[in-house]
Motif scaffolding. Structure first.
Motif, PDB file in Angstrom:
ATOM      1  N   ARG A 199      -3.179  13.973  -3.811  1.00  0.00           N
ATOM      2  CA  ARG A 199      -3.302  13.000  -2.722  1.00  0.00           C
ATOM      3  C   ARG A 199      -3.676  11.658  -3.326  1.00  0.00           C
ATOM      4  N   SER A 200      -2.895  10.638  -2.969  1.00  0.00           N
ATOM      5  CA  SER A 200      -3.074   9.332  -3.604  1.00  0.00           C
ATOM      6  C   SER A 200      -3.115   8.231  -2.569  1.00  0.00           C
ATOM      7  N   ASP A 201      -3.881   7.213  -2.896  1.00  0.00           N
ATOM      8  CA  ASP A 201      -3.903   5.964  -2.144  1.00  0.00           C
ATOM      9  C   ASP A 201      -3.896   4.848  -3.182  1.00  0.00           C
ATOM     10  N   ILE A 202      -2.802   4.114  -3.222  1.00  0.00           N
ATOM     11  CA  ILE A 202      -2.640   3.058  -4.222  1.00  0.00           C
ATOM     12  C   ILE A 202      -2.395   1.742  -3.501  1.00  0.00           C
TER      13      ILE A 202
ATOM     14  N   ASP B 277      -6.341   5.429  -6.680  1.00  0.00           N
ATOM     15  CA  ASP B 277      -7.207   6.541  -6.286  1.00  0.00           C
ATOM     16  C   ASP B 277      -6.315   7.771  -6.136  1.00  0.00           C
ATOM     17  N   ILE B 278      -6.314   8.625  -7.165  1.00  0.00           N
ATOM     18  CA  ILE B 278      -5.430   9.787  -7.231  1.00  0.00           C
ATOM     19  C   ILE B 278      -6.297  11.030  -7.347  1.00  0.00           C
ATOM     20  N   ARG B 279      -6.067  11.990  -6.447  1.00  0.00           N
ATOM     21  CA  ARG B 279      -6.923  13.174  -6.393  1.00  0.00           C
ATOM     22  C   ARG B 279      -6.071  14.435  -6.497  1.00  0.00           C
TER      23      ARG B 279
ATOM     24  N   LYS C 190       0.846  -1.195   0.000  1.00  0.00           N
ATOM     25  CA  LYS C 190       0.000   0.000   0.000  1.00  0.00           C
ATOM     26  C   LYS C 190       0.878   1.241   0.000  1.00  0.00           C
ATOM     27  N   LEU C 191       0.606   2.133  -0.946  1.00  0.00           N
ATOM     28  CA  LEU C 191       1.236   3.450  -0.974  1.00  0.00           C
ATOM     29  C   LEU C 191       0.184   4.436  -0.494  1.00  0.00           C
ATOM     30  N   SER C 192       0.157   4.651   0.805  1.00  0.00           N
ATOM     31  CA  SER C 192      -0.896   5.472   1.402  1.00  0.00           C
ATOM     32  C   SER C 192      -0.371   6.102   2.686  1.00  0.00           C
TER      33      SER C 192
END
Length: 719
Positions: free
Chosen positions: A448-451, A465-467, A434-436
């Motif tokens: 802001r990303s959660d991969i 999920d990249i914002r 997890k890259l979060s």
């Protein structure tokens, strides 16, 4: 004479009444139980003394067969002593000598000996040998060989005695205060780690109770297919039997990597609490971690230094400082040896990260990018340029360790990408990476990303999920001809997709989800061409009137794509400006990286010289192309020439007139990022000019020739 002899004897003098006669006090009887205890203790002491005396006189040689029998039974190994055997107290410490001693390997190891020596001579502290951690005051080995081995499943090892099927225990090296080693070696093998090492100890001479020279050793081996060599020494020429810290010097070389370890050990064989320094340099840091069974991104040439110590099962690397490529690195990390997987923890910081050094994080070769620039990121596949990296994730290495990493970057050195303040939180647990968070600042906005990368599945499953928070377009696109002065518009967006594949390319080639970028009210200005006002007539008119510096006023805009099985279709592209409504159709493919997009601007006001021609963006991600002169424009020019020939030159201009009937967009659905089906005009009517969020069948090669012609007519010759 007779009278003298017959004279009576005088009476004795009576005792004085003032001095009475002294009498001894009666003796107090000793308790019987105390007498028994004392006699027992005395008997024990006598027995111990007799045993000590017998052992000292005989040197305990008569215990040889008893030793072999007990040692073989307790270890469940065959223990034999071919030559001389001694076991006695000298005078308090245990003296042990065995010539030609062998201890066999467990059956699963395939035969041979775990330990053998021509001569083993030692003095061991008695109390610690019986009740505490074993402490060997001194040991002399000649012709010794030690075989330390794990089985293929990394469950059993050769140094865990007793039940040969029992789970292997960690290696517990006894404390050795002083040693003299000649013609000896050690072998270590771990098939699961693909590690094999052989050590050779040089001849060491002892003089009195001090080392006359250092204990020097060298060796070689292979770590996951990589050959290495090592040399080292225990530098303790002044260490006496009273103890003292030992200097260690070790150098390991493997391919393009050189690592040196120097410092002090509490004892020659004790790493716990060691005060060491590590210096390592090489061509690629990933090679070093791969040899240890872990994976990190590739790097350019690096040089790192840190303090090193061991606390229990944890190796700690502190005061870390160094460089990789043109970037710096500082912080600390540790490796905790646990079951079933090692744990890597790190807290590191970078002040300046060169964009080239960041290339490997997504799968690019940093050396190629450094020498070839952008071209180094492009490969040719089936005659087409490919930009998305196709380097596969090392899933096998992810099985060996877990990780918790915090990494911060203050600034990224890049000409066109204004990125800074990166914060990465990485966790790896049983192949779930997890890259979060993966957050960074970009042009005064933030991403802001959660991969999540799930390597427990095959192929790897990735959730993106990249914002993008509202970001000024002037600074974001400053490297692409957009001027900051006069551009007040912002852009925000989100990428929400999932895909399967072991590389970035394969994952995106199967992706499903949505991509959307939203532009609220603001202005937009470029130095060369008003890309938001693609109407050719408007551009020519502005060019002749010298109004190129007049910004485009944006009411609202949405660039949205729906992604199905790796193909992204415009859903919709709709930008409403003060004078025009810009529409887009088409899409792009993550599979082939082909682009086929068309943009046109319909005027809200009457316009002469309105070419009404779309501008196409085609080609590939790595080599995009622009098509301004489309078949529609050529056809319209032909009509104009015909009218001019049969009528008047003024009649020829009628082919380029725009009556200004563009339908203004309702900004509510646009700013909400809604799909094409939800878009409305300012009068609330559904829009019929934004498509249905799909590309034509032409991309898959399924449409007939007539269908292709019809599809092209539907949107200005593109798609």
């Amino acid at each position: 004479m007779a009278d003298r002899d017959d004279a009576p004897l005088a009476d004795p003098v009576p005792p004085s009444p003032a001095e009475p006669a002294k009498t001894a006090p009666p003796r107090r009887a000793r308790p019987r139980w105390l007498t028994i205890v004392l006699r027992v203790l005395l008997g024990i002491l006598v027995a111990i003394f007799l045993v000590w005396a017998i052992l000292f006189v005989t040197k305990g040689r008569f215990l040889k067969h008893t030793f072999e029998k007990i040692a073989s039974s307790s270890t469940e190994r065959q223990v034999r002593v071919a030559g001389d055997f001694q076991f006695y107290f000298n005078p308090i410490n245990l003296k042990f000598l065995a010539e030609g001693i062998t201890v066999s390997n467990p059956a699963w190891a395939g035969g041979g000996n775990f330990f053998e020596a021509k001569k083993l001579d030692s003095s061991t502290a008695t109390l610690t040998f019986l009740f505490g951690k074993r402490r060997i005051n001194w040991v002399a080995l000649d012709g010794a060989r030690v075989d330390l081995a794990w089985d293929a499943d990394h469950r059993r090892n050769s140094w865990t005695f007793g039940d040969p099927n029992a789970k292997g225990e960690p290696f517990d090296m006894p404390v050795v205060r002083q040693a003299a080693v000649t013609n000896s070696g050690l072998r270590y093998s771990d098939p699961s780690m693909r590690l094999l090492a052989n050590l050779r100890f040089h001849t060491v001479e002892a003089k009195d109770t001090k080392f006359a020279s250092a204990i020097r050793f060298d060796g070689d081996g292979r770590a996951r297919g990589t050959p290495f060599t090592l040399t080292g020494a225990l530098l303790s020429p002044d260490a006496t039997l009273a103890g003292g810290r030992t200097q260690l010097a070790l150098t390991v070389r493997a391919v393009d990597t050189v690592a040196t370890v120097s410092g002090t050990l509490p004892e020659p064989t004790v790493l716990e609490g060691a005060d060491l320094n590590l210096d390592v340099r090489g061509r690629n840091l990933a090679n070093l971690f791969l040899a240890a069974g872990m994976t990190v991104p590739d790097t350019r040439r690096y040089h790192l230094a840190s303090a090193l110590t061991k606390d229990g099962e944890e190796w700690r690397f502190t005061k870390l400082k160094g460089t990789f490529g043109d970037s710096d690195l500082a912080g600390r990390f540790s490796v905790f040896q646990r079951e079933p997987r090692m744990l890597l923890t790190a807290d590191i910081a970078t002040r300046r990260l060169d964009i080239v050094d960041a290339a490997p994080f997504i799968g690019y070769n940093p050396d190629k990018v450094a020498t070839q620039g952008k071209a180094g990121a492009v490969t040719q596949v089936a005659g087409r340029p490919r930009l998305l990296p196709d380097t596969p994730l090392n899933v096998d290495a992810l099985k060996n360790f877990d990780a918790k990493v915090e990494w911060t970057v203050q600034q990224v050195r890049s000409k066109n990408v204004p990125v800074s303040n990166i914060r990465l939180g990485l966790s790896l647990e049983d192949r779930l990476l997890k890259l979060s968070p993966l957050n960074f600042t970009m042009a005064r906005g933030s991403v802001r990303s959660d991969i999540s990368i799930n390597a427990r599945r095959s192929p790897v499953f990735t959730d993106y999920d990249i914002r993008l928070t509202p970001t000024p377009m002037g600074r974001l696109l400053a490297g692409f001809g957009v001027a900051e002065a006069g551009t007040s518009g912002t852009v925000s967006g989100r990428v929400k997709m999932t895909g399967s594949g072991n590389s970035v390319h394969d994952s995106l080639a199967s992706a499903n989800g949505r991509i959307a970028f939203i532009m609220p009210k603001g202005s937009f200005w470029t130095r060369n061409v008003q890309l938001s006002e693609i109407d050719v007539g408007t551009f020519v008119q502005k060019m002749f009137e010298d109004k190129l510096k007049e910004p485009v006023q944006i009411n609202c805009g949405l660039i949205g794509f729906t992604v199905r099985n790796g193909v992204a279709a415009a859903d919709p592209i709709l930008i409403d400006t003060q004078k025009n409504v810009m529409l887009g159709r088409g899409g792009f493919s993550f599979k082939t990286e082909a682009i086929d997009l068309a943009f046109r601007a319909d005027s809200k006001k009457f316009s002469v010289f309105a070419g009404q021609s779309p501008v196409g963006i085609n080609g590939y991600f790595a080599k995009p192309g622009f098509d301004v002169i489309s078949p529609e424009l050529v056809g319209r020019a032909g009509v104009g020439l015909g009218l001019a020939a049969v009528a008047t030159p003024v009649g020829g201009l009628l082919a380029f007139v725009d009556v200004g009937d563009a339908k203004a967009a309702a900004c509510g659905p646009v700013l909400a990022g809604a799909t094409a089906k939800a878009q409305r005009t300012t009068k609330g009517k559904p829009r019929d000019d934004v498509g249905q969020g799909t590309t034509s069948k032409e991309e898959d090669g399924k449409a007939s020739g007539e269908e292709k012609k019809t599809q092209r007519k539907k949107f200005l010759g593109i798609f």
